[in-house]
Structure formats: C-alpha cells, structure tokens
Design a protein around this motif. Structure first.
Motif: not given
Length: 68
Positions: A48-68
């Motif tokens: 949240d702090k990073i998104c607020f500082y960079l004025d972006c959305d969560i999906s703009d800074i990270l990606h969750i993927k399956n390990k397989s």
C-alpha cells in the motif's frame, strides 16, 4: 504460488528512482526492500505504501504466479 516484483523494478527504472528513494519516500524498511528484492511476500501495508508513493495499483508492481 510465487510472487514477482519485476514490474516494480521497471517502474523505478522508468521514473529514474533508486531503491533507496523507495525506502525514504514510501517509508518502508530496508528489510521490506530486501524481501522485495528476493521476490518474497511482504505485508499488504508495505504494498500500500509503495502504491501510494508511486501512484499506481497493486497489479502495476507485482505478479502472482503458480510455481508449477
């Protein structure tokens, strides 16, 4: 599941910011930055702090993927 913060590093490069700028201006700890650098999970408050500082959305800074 695994997390990738590659998008975050790209944003920092595009905005000509350093990781130390992120610590100082987003007010996150150096240990949180270390976890981000290792693609480890961090608390939602850090995201949240990073998104607020960079004025972006969560999906703009990270990606969750399956390990397989």
């Amino acid at each position: 599941m695994a997390v990738s913060y590659d998008k975050l590093w790209k944003i920092l490069i595009d905005k000509k910011l350093k990781k130390t700028d992120l610590i100082k201006n987003a007010k996150i700890s150096s240990s949180a930055l270390a976890k981000l650098s290792k693609n480890e999970f961090v608390s939602l408050s850090v995201i949240d702090k990073i998104c607020f500082y960079l004025d972006c959305d969560i999906s703009d800074i990270l990606h969750i993927k399956n390990k397989s």
